[in-house]
Design a protein around this motif. Structure first.
Motif, PDB file in Angstrom:
ATOM      1  N   SER A   1       0.839  -1.198   0.000  1.00 26.14           N
ATOM      2  CA  SER A   1       0.000   0.000   0.000  1.00 26.14           C
ATOM      3  C   SER A   1       0.875   1.249   0.000  1.00 26.14           C
ATOM      4  CB  SER A   1      -0.921   0.022   1.221  1.00 26.14           C
ATOM      5  OG  SER A   1      -1.782  -1.090   1.201  1.00 26.14           O
ATOM      6  N   SER A   2       0.399   2.283  -0.669  1.00 24.81           N
ATOM      7  CA  SER A   2       1.169   3.527  -0.757  1.00 24.81           C
ATOM      8  C   SER A   2       1.278   4.191   0.613  1.00 24.81           C
ATOM      9  CB  SER A   2       0.493   4.496  -1.728  1.00 24.81           C
ATOM     10  OG  SER A   2      -0.754   4.934  -1.211  1.00 24.81           O
ATOM     11  N   VAL A   3       2.227   5.103   0.716  1.00 26.31           N
ATOM     12  CA  VAL A   3       2.409   5.827   1.972  1.00 26.31           C
ATOM     13  C   VAL A   3       1.126   6.571   2.333  1.00 26.31           C
ATOM     14  CG1 VAL A   3       3.659   7.715   3.077  1.00 26.31           C
ATOM     15  CG2 VAL A   3       4.898   6.061   1.671  1.00 26.31           C
ATOM     16  N   LYS A   4       0.497   7.179   1.352  1.00 25.58           N
ATOM     17  CA  LYS A   4      -0.758   7.905   1.588  1.00 25.58           C
ATOM     18  C   LYS A   4      -1.826   6.970   2.150  1.00 25.58           C
ATOM     19  CE  LYS A   4      -4.436  10.440  -0.815  1.00 25.58           C
ATOM     20  NZ  LYS A   4      -4.920  10.934  -2.121  1.00 25.58           N
ATOM     21  N   THR A   5      -1.945   5.784   1.556  1.00 19.44           N
ATOM     22  CA  THR A   5      -2.935   4.814   2.027  1.00 19.44           C
ATOM     23  C   THR A   5      -2.659   4.401   3.462  1.00 19.44           C
ATOM     24  OG1 THR A   5      -3.405   3.942  -0.174  1.00 19.44           O
ATOM     25  CG2 THR A   5      -3.845   2.479   1.685  1.00 19.44           C
ATOM     26  N   GLN A   6      -1.395   4.151   3.778  1.00 20.51           N
ATOM     27  CA  GLN A   6      -1.059   3.728   5.131  1.00 20.51           C
ATOM     28  C   GLN A   6      -1.279   4.839   6.154  1.00 20.51           C
ATOM     29  OE1 GLN A   6       2.284   1.094   5.848  1.00 20.51           O
ATOM     30  NE2 GLN A   6       2.702   0.965   3.664  1.00 20.51           N
ATOM     31  N   LEU A   7      -0.961   6.086   5.771  1.00 19.01           N
ATOM     32  CA  LEU A   7      -1.153   7.211   6.682  1.00 19.01           C
ATOM     33  C   LEU A   7      -2.626   7.398   7.023  1.00 19.01           C
ATOM     34  CD1 LEU A   7       1.315   9.880   5.213  1.00 19.01           C
ATOM     35  CD2 LEU A   7       1.496   8.740   7.424  1.00 19.01           C
ATOM     36  N   ILE A   8      -3.471   7.376   5.990  1.00 11.81           N
ATOM     37  CA  ILE A   8      -4.896   7.580   6.210  1.00 11.81           C
ATOM     38  C   ILE A   8      -5.540   6.317   6.790  1.00 11.81           C
ATOM     39  CG2 ILE A   8      -7.117   8.080   5.101  1.00 11.81           C
ATOM     40  CD1 ILE A   8      -5.606   9.774   3.076  1.00 11.81           C
ATOM     41  N   GLY A   9      -5.100   5.161   6.301  1.00 18.72           N
ATOM     42  CA  GLY A   9      -5.694   3.902   6.726  1.00 18.72           C
ATOM     43  C   GLY A   9      -5.561   3.639   8.214  1.00 18.72           C
ATOM     44  N   THR A  10      -4.388   3.920   8.787  1.00 20.68           N
ATOM     45  CA  THR A  10      -4.206   3.687  10.215  1.00 20.68           C
ATOM     46  C   THR A  10      -5.118   4.592  11.033  1.00 20.68           C
ATOM     47  OG1 THR A  10      -2.319   5.215  10.205  1.00 20.68           O
ATOM     48  CG2 THR A  10      -1.832   2.863  10.044  1.00 20.68           C
ATOM     49  N   ARG A  11      -5.321   5.810  10.575  1.00 24.78           N
ATOM     50  CA  ARG A  11      -6.228   6.731  11.282  1.00 24.78           C
ATOM     51  C   ARG A  11      -7.673   6.282  11.171  1.00 24.78           C
ATOM     52  NH1 ARG A  11      -5.721  11.810   8.529  1.00 24.78           N
ATOM     53  NH2 ARG A  11      -7.573  12.405   9.708  1.00 24.78           N
ATOM     54  N   ILE A  12      -8.059   5.756  10.027  1.00 29.21           N
ATOM     55  CA  ILE A  12      -9.431   5.250   9.859  1.00 29.21           C
ATOM     56  C   ILE A  12      -9.698   4.119  10.843  1.00 29.21           C
ATOM     57  CG2 ILE A  12     -10.949   3.940   8.308  1.00 29.21           C
ATOM     58  CD1 ILE A  12      -9.759   5.540   5.993  1.00 29.21           C
TER      59      ILE A  12
ATOM     60  N   LEU B   1     -22.071   6.384  16.244  1.00 25.54           N
ATOM     61  CA  LEU B   1     -20.769   5.925  15.750  1.00 25.54           C
ATOM     62  C   LEU B   1     -20.189   6.897  14.739  1.00 25.54           C
ATOM     63  CD1 LEU B   1     -21.463   2.093  15.341  1.00 25.54           C
ATOM     64  CD2 LEU B   1     -19.868   3.153  16.948  1.00 25.54           C
ATOM     65  N   ASN B   2     -21.022   7.378  13.834  1.00 19.08           N
ATOM     66  CA  ASN B   2     -20.559   8.348  12.835  1.00 19.08           C
ATOM     67  C   ASN B   2     -20.006   9.604  13.504  1.00 19.08           C
ATOM     68  OD1 ASN B   2     -21.314   6.654  10.767  1.00 19.08           O
ATOM     69  ND2 ASN B   2     -23.220   7.721  10.298  1.00 19.08           N
ATOM     70  N   ALA B   3     -20.730  10.080  14.533  1.00 22.58           N
ATOM     71  CA  ALA B   3     -20.305  11.284  15.235  1.00 22.58           C
ATOM     72  C   ALA B   3     -18.975  11.066  15.954  1.00 22.58           C
ATOM     73  CB  ALA B   3     -21.378  11.713  16.236  1.00 22.58           C
ATOM     74  N   GLY B   4     -18.831   9.917  16.612  1.00 27.07           N
ATOM     75  CA  GLY B   4     -17.590   9.610  17.313  1.00 27.07           C
ATOM     76  C   GLY B   4     -16.414   9.442  16.376  1.00 27.07           C
ATOM     77  N   PHE B   5     -16.658   8.761  15.254  1.00 27.99           N
ATOM     78  CA  PHE B   5     -15.610   8.547  14.252  1.00 27.99           C
ATOM     79  C   PHE B   5     -15.084   9.880  13.738  1.00 27.99           C
ATOM     80  CE2 PHE B   5     -13.910   8.041  10.055  1.00 27.99           C
ATOM     81  CZ  PHE B   5     -13.319   6.797  10.011  1.00 27.99           C
ATOM     82  N   LYS B   6     -15.980  10.740  13.289  1.00 29.42           N
ATOM     83  CA  LYS B   6     -15.585  12.017  12.699  1.00 29.42           C
ATOM     84  C   LYS B   6     -14.895  12.906  13.724  1.00 29.42           C
ATOM     85  CE  LYS B   6     -17.361  15.594   9.596  1.00 29.42           C
ATOM     86  NZ  LYS B   6     -16.592  16.716  10.197  1.00 29.42           N
ATOM     87  N   ALA B   7     -15.394  12.883  14.963  1.00 29.89           N
ATOM     88  CA  ALA B   7     -14.805  13.724  16.007  1.00 29.89           C
ATOM     89  C   ALA B   7     -13.339  13.380  16.232  1.00 29.89           C
ATOM     90  CB  ALA B   7     -15.593  13.567  17.303  1.00 29.89           C
TER      91      ALA B   7
END
Length: 255
Positions: free
Chosen positions: A126-137, A192-198
């Motif tokens: 996976s690209s660096v961008k994918t890994q950076l965003i993916g771990t946060r998700i 869950l949506n609210a907690g995720f986004k926060a």
């Protein structure tokens, strides 16, 4: 929803919704790697989680996935961890007993993500961008599910886990309470949506996870460069935020 058998077990385990009540038997037959006092405490934590609709659903998923639970000492001073190699959720018994429910369900979420294919967000191809965003998700999903589980326990009269969560992450807790007032306390998906986004949008966590992931990638790169026949496809595959979230962050089988 809890079955009749599980409800009977809940009634036995937590008469009058008291978290201090002595455990009689587990609500869900999970593989708990502990003995004696730690086994009793571990069972108590999982039974406590099962009072929450979301927590019960997640424990059932963990059971289906063959996940085991270890209550005891964890190296590195961690309060909790998920070991994907052993498919094991680990909770440190050195932590406050009222925090263990949140820790356990947080790591249980990571175990479910792993079973759903969370490796796509952290795989070496996976690209660096994918890994950076993916771990946060993945972390935002786990924080949201920890928060909503503690919120639901609070609604059942078990307030301490939610109080501790609010002290630690008020930004997330406040958004969940706002969503509860707007959409209703039983609208788990909107909570869950609210907690995720926060959590996902907090600058501090963005920076912290980008630094941690960058360090991990640098170590990966160093290891790969030392190997003969290094695969040139490392860090080249882009995966969208939507694909990662849809695959790994679910509620009742839906993104």
């Amino acid at each position: 929803m809890a079955s009749k058998k599980q409800k009977k077990r809940l009634a036995k385990a937590y008469k009058n919704n008291s978290a201090a009540q002595q455990i009689i038997e587990p609500v869900i037959d999970l593989n708990i790697r502990a003995v004696g006092k730690q086994l009793t405490q571990g069972t108590k934590v999982l039974n406590r989680i099962a009072q929450s609709e979301l927590g019960l659903e997640m424990l059932e998923q963990a059971q289906e996935n063959g996940c085991s639970f270890l209550f005891g000492a964890i190296s590195g001073g961690l309060s909790g961890n998920f070991d994907p190699i052993r498919n094991m959720v680990m909770v440190a018994t050195s932590t406050d007993i009222d925090k263990r429910a949140g820790i356990a369900i947080h790591e249980t979420c990571h175990s479910i993500q792993n079973a759903l294919g969370a490796f796509i967000a952290k795989d070496a191809t996976s690209s660096v961008k994918t890994q950076l965003i993916g771990t946060r998700i993945l972390e935002a999903d786990a924080v949201a599910k920890e928060a909503v589980t503690c919120f639901q326990l609070n609604e059942k009269g078990d307030s301490k886990p939610w109080e501790l969560f609010k002290e630690e992450l008020p930004e997330v807790a406040n958004k969940i309470e706002e969503a509860s007032n707007k959409y209703g306390k039983d609208n788990t998906k909107m909570l869950l949506n609210a907690g995720f986004k926060a959590w996902f949008d907090v600058d501090f966590f963005i920076k912290a996870y980008e630094e941690a992931t960058t360090d991990f990638i640098c170590r990966q790169t160093s290891n790969y460069e030392e190997r003969e026949g290094c695969n040139p496809q490392f860090f080249t595959k882009d995966i969208s935020i939507e694909e990662i979230a849809a695959k790994c962050c679910t509620y009742k089988g839906e993104p």
